[in-house]
Design a protein around this motif. Sequence first.
Motif, PDB file in Angstrom:
ATOM      1  N   LYS A  66      56.379  43.022  38.234  1.00 52.85           N
ATOM      2  CA  LYS A  66      55.968  43.709  39.465  1.00 52.85           C
ATOM      3  C   LYS A  66      55.116  44.927  39.134  1.00 52.85           C
ATOM      4  CE  LYS A  66      59.863  42.337  42.346  1.00 52.85           C
ATOM      5  NZ  LYS A  66      61.071  42.784  43.056  1.00 52.85           N
ATOM      6  N   GLY A  67      55.495  45.653  38.091  1.00 55.58           N
ATOM      7  CA  GLY A  67      54.722  46.816  37.665  1.00 55.58           C
ATOM      8  C   GLY A  67      53.328  46.427  37.183  1.00 55.58           C
ATOM      9  N   VAL A  68      53.244  45.326  36.449  1.00 56.95           N
ATOM     10  CA  VAL A  68      51.945  44.839  35.981  1.00 56.95           C
ATOM     11  C   VAL A  68      51.074  44.464  37.180  1.00 56.95           C
ATOM     12  CG1 VAL A  68      50.795  42.936  34.765  1.00 56.95           C
ATOM     13  CG2 VAL A  68      52.772  44.063  33.725  1.00 56.95           C
ATOM     14  N   ASP A  69      51.661  43.774  38.159  1.00 61.40           N
ATOM     15  CA  ASP A  69      50.911  43.378  39.355  1.00 61.40           C
ATOM     16  C   ASP A  69      50.434  44.598  40.145  1.00 61.40           C
ATOM     17  OD1 ASP A  69      51.204  40.708  38.747  1.00 61.40           O
ATOM     18  OD2 ASP A  69      52.918  40.404  40.094  1.00 61.40           O
ATOM     19  N   LYS A  70      51.322  45.569  40.318  1.00 56.43           N
ATOM     20  CA  LYS A  70      50.947  46.780  41.059  1.00 56.43           C
ATOM     21  C   LYS A  70      49.860  47.559  40.327  1.00 56.43           C
ATOM     22  CE  LYS A  70      54.873  48.030  43.917  1.00 56.43           C
ATOM     23  NZ  LYS A  70      55.832  49.101  44.217  1.00 56.43           N
ATOM     24  N   GLY A  71      49.978  47.650  39.017  1.00 55.98           N
ATOM     25  CA  GLY A  71      48.963  48.353  38.229  1.00 55.98           C
ATOM     26  C   GLY A  71      47.609  47.676  38.328  1.00 55.98           C
ATOM     27  N   GLY A  72      47.590  46.356  38.263  1.00 61.63           N
ATOM     28  CA  GLY A  72      46.337  45.621  38.394  1.00 61.63           C
ATOM     29  C   GLY A  72      45.726  45.787  39.768  1.00 61.63           C
ATOM     30  N   ASP A  73      46.569  45.746  40.802  1.00 60.35           N
ATOM     31  CA  ASP A  73      46.078  45.951  42.170  1.00 60.35           C
ATOM     32  C   ASP A  73      45.486  47.348  42.329  1.00 60.35           C
ATOM     33  OD1 ASP A  73      46.957  43.408  42.759  1.00 60.35           O
ATOM     34  OD2 ASP A  73      48.778  44.079  43.809  1.00 60.35           O
ATOM     35  N   PHE A  74      46.117  48.339  41.716  1.00 54.49           N
ATOM     36  CA  PHE A  74      45.630  49.717  41.782  1.00 54.49           C
ATOM     37  C   PHE A  74      44.245  49.831  41.139  1.00 54.49           C
ATOM     38  CE2 PHE A  74      45.210  53.929  39.829  1.00 54.49           C
ATOM     39  CZ  PHE A  74      45.339  54.737  40.953  1.00 54.49           C
TER      40      PHE A  74
ATOM     41  N   LYS B  24      35.399  45.437  41.012  1.00 56.08           N
ATOM     42  CA  LYS B  24      34.262  45.202  40.131  1.00 56.08           C
ATOM     43  C   LYS B  24      34.683  44.526  38.828  1.00 56.08           C
ATOM     44  CE  LYS B  24      30.368  47.659  38.048  1.00 56.08           C
ATOM     45  NZ  LYS B  24      29.713  48.960  37.900  1.00 56.08           N
ATOM     46  N   TYR B  25      35.888  44.819  38.372  1.00 52.45           N
ATOM     47  CA  TYR B  25      36.382  44.282  37.108  1.00 52.45           C
ATOM     48  C   TYR B  25      37.584  43.359  37.313  1.00 52.45           C
ATOM     49  CZ  TYR B  25      33.489  48.112  35.472  1.00 52.45           C
ATOM     50  OH  TYR B  25      32.441  48.957  35.250  1.00 52.45           O
ATOM     51  N   SER B  26      37.626  42.672  38.424  1.00 56.86           N
ATOM     52  CA  SER B  26      38.813  41.871  38.751  1.00 56.86           C
ATOM     53  C   SER B  26      39.078  40.772  37.724  1.00 56.86           C
ATOM     54  CB  SER B  26      38.704  41.281  40.148  1.00 56.86           C
ATOM     55  OG  SER B  26      37.608  40.391  40.240  1.00 56.86           O
ATOM     56  N   GLY B  27      38.040  40.192  37.140  1.00 58.10           N
ATOM     57  CA  GLY B  27      38.245  39.168  36.111  1.00 58.10           C
ATOM     58  C   GLY B  27      38.939  39.727  34.886  1.00 58.10           C
ATOM     59  N   GLN B  28      38.502  40.898  34.457  1.00 58.16           N
ATOM     60  CA  GLN B  28      39.113  41.530  33.292  1.00 58.16           C
ATOM     61  C   GLN B  28      40.535  41.989  33.603  1.00 58.16           C
ATOM     62  OE1 GLN B  28      36.050  42.089  34.403  1.00 58.16           O
ATOM     63  NE2 GLN B  28      34.600  42.297  32.735  1.00 58.16           N
ATOM     64  N   VAL B  29      40.747  42.485  34.821  1.00 60.60           N
ATOM     65  CA  VAL B  29      42.084  42.931  35.223  1.00 60.60           C
ATOM     66  C   VAL B  29      43.038  41.735  35.259  1.00 60.60           C
ATOM     67  CG1 VAL B  29      43.438  43.909  37.124  1.00 60.60           C
ATOM     68  CG2 VAL B  29      41.271  44.954  36.479  1.00 60.60           C
ATOM     69  N   ASP B  30      42.586  40.621  35.829  1.00 58.43           N
ATOM     70  CA  ASP B  30      43.425  39.427  35.886  1.00 58.43           C
ATOM     71  C   ASP B  30      43.781  38.934  34.486  1.00 58.43           C
ATOM     72  OD1 ASP B  30      43.339  39.494  38.640  1.00 58.43           O
ATOM     73  OD2 ASP B  30      41.802  37.924  38.813  1.00 58.43           O
ATOM     74  N   SER B  31      42.807  38.978  33.591  1.00 57.26           N
ATOM     75  CA  SER B  31      43.050  38.567  32.208  1.00 57.26           C
ATOM     76  C   SER B  31      44.079  39.477  31.547  1.00 57.26           C
ATOM     77  CB  SER B  31      41.741  38.594  31.426  1.00 57.26           C
ATOM     78  OG  SER B  31      41.953  38.279  30.085  1.00 57.26           O
ATOM     79  N   ALA B  32      43.945  40.769  31.756  1.00 56.49           N
ATOM     80  CA  ALA B  32      44.900  41.725  31.176  1.00 56.49           C
ATOM     81  C   ALA B  32      46.296  41.515  31.761  1.00 56.49           C
ATOM     82  CB  ALA B  32      44.429  43.148  31.427  1.00 56.49           C
TER      83      ALA B  32
END
Length: 62
Positions: free
Chosen positions: A20-28, A36-44
């Motif tokens: 949940k923390g990873v998901d919230k951090g990525g959404d933030f 702009k960097y959603s592909g890289q965020v999803d990969s991370a």
Amino acid sequence: MSMLDKIKDMIKGHPDQARKGVDKGGDFVDKKTGSKYSGQVDSAQQRLNDQIGDRRPPTDQR
């Protein structure tokens, strides 16, 4: 003990909360960067979930 070891110890036994923390951090990050960097965020996010032990099957994106 390194910081990474301390984080791993905290996550042990609480993988759902960590995910949940990873998901919230990525959404933030997506929100702050205008996705702009959603592909890289999803990969991370995926890599972090793999490290946590996320063994859920990938979602069907057809």
